[in-house]
Write an enzyme that holds these catalytic residues in place. Structure first.
Site, PDB file in Angstrom:
ATOM      1  N   ILE A  36      -9.021   4.178  15.579  1.00 37.03           N
ATOM      2  CA  ILE A  36      -9.689   2.891  15.791  1.00 37.03           C
ATOM      3  C   ILE A  36     -10.804   2.658  14.749  1.00 37.03           C
ATOM      4  O   ILE A  36     -11.799   3.375  14.701  1.00 37.03           O
ATOM      5  CB  ILE A  36     -10.240   2.777  17.235  1.00 37.03           C
ATOM      6  CG1 ILE A  36      -9.116   3.103  18.245  1.00 37.03           C
ATOM      7  CG2 ILE A  36     -10.801   1.377  17.481  1.00 37.03           C
ATOM      8  CD1 ILE A  36      -7.848   2.267  18.114  1.00 37.03           C
ATOM      9  N   GLU A  63      -1.819  -2.425  11.382  1.00 34.08           N
ATOM     10  CA  GLU A  63      -1.520  -3.769  11.897  1.00 34.08           C
ATOM     11  C   GLU A  63      -0.032  -4.111  11.812  1.00 34.08           C
ATOM     12  O   GLU A  63       0.352  -5.238  11.522  1.00 34.08           O
ATOM     13  CB  GLU A  63      -2.402  -4.820  11.210  1.00 34.08           C
ATOM     14  CG  GLU A  63      -3.864  -4.438  11.412  1.00 34.08           C
ATOM     15  CD  GLU A  63      -4.848  -5.556  11.257  1.00 34.08           C
ATOM     16  OE1 GLU A  63      -4.518  -6.692  11.577  1.00 34.08           O
ATOM     17  OE2 GLU A  63      -5.977  -5.254  10.827  1.00 34.08           O
TER      18      GLU A  63
HETATM   19  C1  LIG Z   1      -6.560   4.147   8.826  1.00 36.12           C
HETATM   20  C2  LIG Z   1      -5.978   3.468  10.021  1.00 36.12           C
HETATM   21  C3  LIG Z   1      -6.745   2.568  10.750  1.00 36.12           C
HETATM   22  C4  LIG Z   1      -6.240   1.991  11.917  1.00 36.12           C
HETATM   23  N1  LIG Z   1      -7.041   1.139  12.656  1.00 36.12           N
HETATM   24  C5  LIG Z   1      -6.589   0.708  13.872  1.00 36.12           C
HETATM   25  C6  LIG Z   1      -7.443  -0.072  14.730  1.00 36.12           C
HETATM   26  O1  LIG Z   1      -8.571  -0.428  14.378  1.00 36.12           O
HETATM   27  N2  LIG Z   1      -6.977  -0.411  15.970  1.00 36.12           N
HETATM   28  C7  LIG Z   1      -5.736  -0.046  16.407  1.00 36.12           C
HETATM   29  O2  LIG Z   1      -5.384  -0.368  17.536  1.00 36.12           O
HETATM   30  N3  LIG Z   1      -4.896   0.665  15.597  1.00 36.12           N
HETATM   31  C8  LIG Z   1      -5.302   1.053  14.359  1.00 36.12           C
HETATM   32  N4  LIG Z   1      -4.458   1.789  13.546  1.00 36.12           N
HETATM   33  C9  LIG Z   1      -3.157   2.163  14.048  1.00 36.12           C
HETATM   34  C10 LIG Z   1      -1.976   1.487  13.371  1.00 36.12           C
HETATM   35  O3  LIG Z   1      -1.918   0.135  13.743  1.00 36.12           O
HETATM   36  C11 LIG Z   1      -0.726   2.283  13.782  1.00 36.12           C
HETATM   37  O4  LIG Z   1      -0.797   3.529  13.119  1.00 36.12           O
HETATM   38  C12 LIG Z   1       0.559   1.568  13.444  1.00 36.12           C
HETATM   39  O5  LIG Z   1       0.726   0.430  14.254  1.00 36.12           O
HETATM   40  C13 LIG Z   1       1.792   2.482  13.617  1.00 36.12           C
HETATM   41  O6  LIG Z   1       1.767   3.137  14.844  1.00 36.12           O
HETATM   42  P1  LIG Z   1       1.992   4.727  14.887  1.00 36.12           P
HETATM   43  O7  LIG Z   1       1.043   5.345  13.940  1.00 36.12           O
HETATM   44  O8  LIG Z   1       1.928   5.156  16.309  1.00 36.12           O
HETATM   45  O9  LIG Z   1       3.444   4.966  14.337  1.00 36.12           O
HETATM   46  P2  LIG Z   1       4.822   4.815  15.170  1.00 36.12           P
HETATM   47  O10 LIG Z   1       4.836   3.542  15.902  1.00 36.12           O
HETATM   48  O11 LIG Z   1       5.051   6.067  15.919  1.00 36.12           O
HETATM   49  O12 LIG Z   1       5.863   4.720  13.975  1.00 36.12           O
HETATM   50  C14 LIG Z   1       6.335   5.848  13.247  1.00 36.12           C
HETATM   51  C15 LIG Z   1       7.436   5.357  12.318  1.00 36.12           C
HETATM   52  O13 LIG Z   1       8.541   4.845  13.102  1.00 36.12           O
HETATM   53  C16 LIG Z   1       8.821   3.517  12.695  1.00 36.12           C
HETATM   54  N5  LIG Z   1       9.256   2.735  13.840  1.00 36.12           N
HETATM   55  C17 LIG Z   1       8.682   2.657  15.069  1.00 36.12           C
HETATM   56  N6  LIG Z   1       9.353   1.792  15.833  1.00 36.12           N
HETATM   57  C18 LIG Z   1      10.351   1.279  15.078  1.00 36.12           C
HETATM   58  C19 LIG Z   1      11.391   0.331  15.304  1.00 36.12           C
HETATM   59  N7  LIG Z   1      11.522  -0.304  16.469  1.00 36.12           N
HETATM   60  N8  LIG Z   1      12.265   0.074  14.294  1.00 36.12           N
HETATM   61  C20 LIG Z   1      12.127   0.698  13.100  1.00 36.12           C
HETATM   62  N9  LIG Z   1      11.166   1.601  12.830  1.00 36.12           N
HETATM   63  C21 LIG Z   1      10.302   1.884  13.803  1.00 36.12           C
HETATM   64  C22 LIG Z   1       7.500   2.985  12.158  1.00 36.12           C
HETATM   65  O14 LIG Z   1       7.694   1.850  11.320  1.00 36.12           O
HETATM   66  C23 LIG Z   1       6.978   4.200  11.418  1.00 36.12           C
HETATM   67  O15 LIG Z   1       7.582   4.293  10.167  1.00 36.12           O
HETATM   68  C24 LIG Z   1      -4.932   2.313  12.341  1.00 36.12           C
HETATM   69  C25 LIG Z   1      -4.141   3.197  11.579  1.00 36.12           C
HETATM   70  C26 LIG Z   1      -4.652   3.769  10.441  1.00 36.12           C
HETATM   71  C27 LIG Z   1      -3.793   4.720   9.655  1.00 36.12           C
END
Ligand SMILES: Cc1cc2nc3c(=O)[nH]c(=O)nc-3n(C[C@H](O)[C@H](O)[C@H](O)COP(=O)(O)OP(=O)(O)OC[C@H]3O[C@@H](n4cnc5c(N)ncnc54)[C@H](O)[C@@H]3O)c2cc1C
Length: 399
Positions: A168, A380
């Protein structure tokens, strides 16, 4: 190597911003070059959000650009994108700090808050005296946001929240005044979770901000895990109506994706401008490397990316400003985010190659942009999620 940090005048050729916007761009570029650029190496090496920079950015009015005028904002989303692009051109960490503070922090309150909530929180957020964070992602739910486990139950005194949030941004600074947290507040008749958004003020008992992550890039930005154990907030800390959390965060993310695309555009422009400077200066085989087509053509590709990403970003931003229909805005936001962020990653790879071994050295900003760019394709909504949304917008029954 000394490429200018000032905004070059040619980048606006392919999309027309108003004269006012162009003047504003020049002013932000000057501010970033004078007040931020000289310090960004040190700030990134410190691995901490520099509060002095946040203060200066607040002083310059950057946190209020898109916020409602009644609470001290200027109500113009295009200006916010211009600022994020120009700050991001100098440093991506400060760019994402601004993007998250406004797009994810203040925006939910501005869009869905009650009059009382807005009056209480927005003036400080828009002035940059306080930062807000947006807690959607969890350790086991990111793209699949509906799988969130954080729960909130209501009793006579208010809401009790239990769960955890991951990654976050802006959640652990000394001036973090609140975190909007999404939580399950029930189950719908169709078996899907009912999601609501709650405002959790910084420092609330039971809210634990974990240590900063050791990130690949965005070293000067503030990112933490959060744990919520019996966190109590009053009933009036519900944001908007109960059960509206899902549609709220979808709308917030549409705006956020345009703003992240603007940040990516700043990265691409930095890659292009630094590469041009270096290709003119660095000599090999009896002349500047820029006379070799293999180098010059790659840099020409960077220019194409600048123009294409610029068109997509500012088309989407103007749609947001004139209140385009939600479905059209969603599509424009995803297209801009996907193209600009993937181009930024490609641009950093090209620029690092132009710089040769020096591109791998931390003294050169290209190394920092190379590390920073990757997060653009993830935060995002990942590139895959953008493709999913675009394909669905075309009517494809994609899963
Ligand atoms: C530096 C940083 C700052 C952030 N800041 C915030 C913040 O302020 N608030 C907040 O809420 N979040 C924040 N995030 C979180 C960010 O939004 C998530 O990391 C992102 O949405 C991906 O979620 P995940 O990491 O759980 O990956 P996952 O959802 O587990 O995805 C892993 C992989 O699987 C793929 N995948 C998943 N589902 C599908 C599908 N249906 N079809 C095809 N491919 C798929 C994804 O594209 C990805 O390649 C931040 C992340 C980072 C790295």
């Amino acid at each position: 190597m000394a490429a200018s940090n000032r905004s070059s005048s040619d980048q606006l050729g392919s999309y027309q911003l108003s004269e006012e916007h162009q003047d504003f761009r020049a002013a932000v570029a000057e501010f970033a070059a004078d007040q931020l650029a000289p310090h960004v190496d040190r700030w990134n090496a410190d691995h901490e959000l520099p509060m002095e920079a946040v203060k200066q950015m607040g002083h310059f009015g950057l946190f209020g650009l898109s916020g409602p005028e009644e609470y001290g904002g200027a109500g113009d989303f295009t200006s916010l994108c211009i600022a994020i692009e120009e700050i991001g051109r100098v440093d991506q960490s400060l760019g994402i700090t601004l993007e998250a503070a406004v797009g994810l922090g203040a925006n939910p309150l501005a869009q869905f808050g009650t009059e009382e909530q807005k009056q209480r929180w927005l003036p400080d957020l828009l002035a940059g005296h306080a930062l807000a964070a947006f807690g959607l992602t969890e350790p086991e739910s990111g793209s699949d946001a509906l799988a969130m486990r954080t729960r909130a139950t209501s009793d006579d005194d208010g809401w009790v929240i239990n769960g955890s949030k991951q990654f976050i941004t802006n959640s652990g600074t000394d001036i973090t005044s609140l975190i909007t947290v999404t939580a399950r507040t029930g189950t719908r008749e169709n078996g899907k979770p009912e999601i609501s958004t709650l405002i959790v003020p910084g420092g609330t008992e039971g809210l634990e901000v974990g240590p900063s992550y050791n990130k690949l890039g965005w070293h000067a930005s503030d990112t933490h895990p959060l744990s919520l154990s019996d966190v109590r907030v009053p009933h009036d800390h519900l944001l908007g109506a109960r059960g509206k959390g899902y549609s709220q965060f979808l709308s917030i993310l549409d705006d956020g994706r345009i703003a992240v695309a603007a940040l990516a555009l700043g990265c691409i422009r930095a890659c292009r401008d630094l590469s041009v400077g270096y290709a003119l200066e660095r000599r090999a085989f009896g002349g500047p490397i820029g006379r070799k087509q293999a180098v010059a053509f790659k840099i020409a590709d960077l220019d194409v990316m600048c123009h294409a990403a610029g068109l997509l970003v500012y088309t989407a931003a103007s749609m947001r400003d004139r209140g385009a229909p939600a479905a059209e805005l969603k599509r424009a936001a995803s297209v801009a985010k996907l193209y600009a962020t993937e181009s930024a990653v490609t641009a950093t790879r090209i620029a690092t190659q132009v710089f040769g071994g020096y591109g791998f050295m931390e003294e050169y900003p290209i190394a920092r942009f190379y590390r920073d760019a990757k997060a653009l394709e993830i935060g995002e909504g990942t590139s895959e999620v953008q493709r999913l949304l675009i394909a669905r917008g075309l009517g494809l029954p994609v899963e």
